[in-house]
Write a protein that holds these residues in place. Structure first.
Motif, PDB file in Angstrom:
ATOM      1  N   SER A 142      84.658  52.080 -52.808  1.00 24.92           N
ATOM      2  CA  SER A 142      84.895  53.326 -52.271  1.00 24.92           C
ATOM      3  C   SER A 142      84.795  54.263 -52.999  1.00 24.92           C
TER       4      SER A 142
ATOM      5  N   LEU B 132      86.606  50.595 -45.067  1.00 30.02           N
ATOM      6  CA  LEU B 132      86.309  51.871 -45.869  1.00 30.02           C
ATOM      7  C   LEU B 132      86.165  52.799 -44.929  1.00 30.02           C
TER       8      LEU B 132
ATOM      9  N   LYS C 268      88.629  57.555 -44.573  1.00 29.77           N
ATOM     10  CA  LYS C 268      88.233  58.244 -45.836  1.00 29.77           C
ATOM     11  C   LYS C 268      88.493  59.625 -45.486  1.00 29.77           C
TER      12      LYS C 268
END
Length: 358
Positions: free
Chosen positions: A205, A354, A357
């Motif tokens: 990430s 992921l 975000k």
């Protein structure tokens, strides 16, 4: 004895990682909603604190601030503090592979901030749970990829819960609903692009933010100035205390970067199933806390719809985990992929972890 202590420490580390992830996530959502919305009151220990009015209704600029602070934070972690090694990407690949993803990444974040301006946090978070369904549907429509029947079965409660929540939402706004829904499509497109375009680059990430956030800042900077520049100047002139408000806005960007870092830590501290369950519980926590703070009305059927969606997401994660544990050579789909590009696309996207975000 030593193994027992290691096991206890592993459990404690996982719990701490999940708690800090929840904390950063909920805090970022609440602050972003506070930036766009009129002031609200916090009741704590028989005292009521009225937070100052920000009324900064410029989602493009807020997203740009988040990208700038995240770019700086990723640079500090990789280049200065050297907490993570830099994954080197060829300059040509940066423009051909990362730039398209950065554009979709940018659209995803902007749509999320736009939806926060028009609909309650609880409703937005429920719609965001629709992302697994949009990912599967896009892969099926665009790449003609066929999935195990259990994957499709797990989408039924997700879609049904979203429909029930939308129909019974008392603060429904069509523009905010469409922004959140297209945000799910943008998230799915980003993860599919990541699998097909970044084949060979094993990003985490932090490296993802390191490469994508500067591109997103370039993409969003000009539209933000053209569309919101005059409004921001007027806000500066009319707001009673603009500089403290700007500090809060930039603080939301710092917290957004911390959220990315906490996601990375959770992924490496828990299993896939734990991550999925914790993610759904995180949505429930965000819905509960946002309701306690903003007091947006929620009907009983609306709460039931939200619960059905979260159960469906948990079932989806469980099915995905079962299919990923099948030994090599076990058929996962009714047919063989027709070309090499399809072989690069997984049955279920591994980058789902992921998605949450800035």
């Amino acid at each position: 004895m030593e193994e027992g202590r290691l096991c206890q420490w592993s459990v404690c580390r996982s719990l701490l990682a999940i708690v800090q992830w929840w904390g950063f996530n909920v805090t970022v959502i609440i602050i972003n909603k506070w930036i766009f919305q009129v002031p609200f009151s916090l009741k704590f220990c028989l005292s009521i604190f009225t937070l100052p009015k920000l009324d900064f209704k410029f989602p493009l600029s807020v997203s740009c601030v988040h990208f700038i602070t995240s770019s700086f934070g990723a640079y500090m972690v990789i280049k200065v503090l050297k907490l993570k090694p830099l994954i080197v990407v060829d300059p040509e690949d940066r423009w051909k592979r990362i730039f398209p993803m950065s554009f979709v990444f940018c659209v995803n974040i902007v749509l999320g901030n736009v939806s926060l301006r028009y609909i309650p946090v609880s409703f937005m978070q429920t719609i965001k749970s629709f992302t697994p369904a949009t990912t599967v549907i896009l892969q099926w429509l665009v790449w003609r990829k066929y999935f195990d029947w259990r994957i499709w079965a797990s989408l039924i409660p997700i879609v049904g819960g979203i429909l029930l929540t939308s129909i019974t939402e008392l603060s429904f706004n069509m523009f905010g609903f469409c922004a959140a829904l297209f945000g799910c499509l943008a998230t799915s497109t980003k993860t599919i692009l990541a699998e097909s375009l970044l084949h060979g680059y094993k990003f985490d990430s932090i490296n993802t933010v390191y490469y994508m956030a500067p591109f997103a800042t370039l993409i969003l900077g000009v539209p933000a100035m053209l569309l919101e520049g005059n409004g921001i100047m007027e806000w500066f002139e009319t707001h009673p205390s603009p500089w403290p408000a700007l500090i809060i806005i930039f603080s939301s960007g710092v917290l957004a970067f911390c959220l990315n870092f906490s996601i990375f830590y959770v992924i490496h501290s828990t299993t896939a199933v734990t991550f999925n369950v914790a993610g759904n519980l995180k949505v429930a926590v965000a819905v509960l806390i946002s309701w306690m703070i903003f007091k947006n009305p929620i009907s009983s059927l609306n709460a039931v719809g939200c619960g059905i969606t979260l159960v469906g997401c948990t079932f989806y994660g469980y099915v995905r985990h079962l299919l990923s544990q099948q030994p090599p050579g076990t058929p996962r789909t009714p047919r063989t992929p027709r070309n090499r590009m399809e072989q690069l696309l997984p049955l279920v996207n591994n980058n789902d972890k992921l998605d949450d975000k800035i």
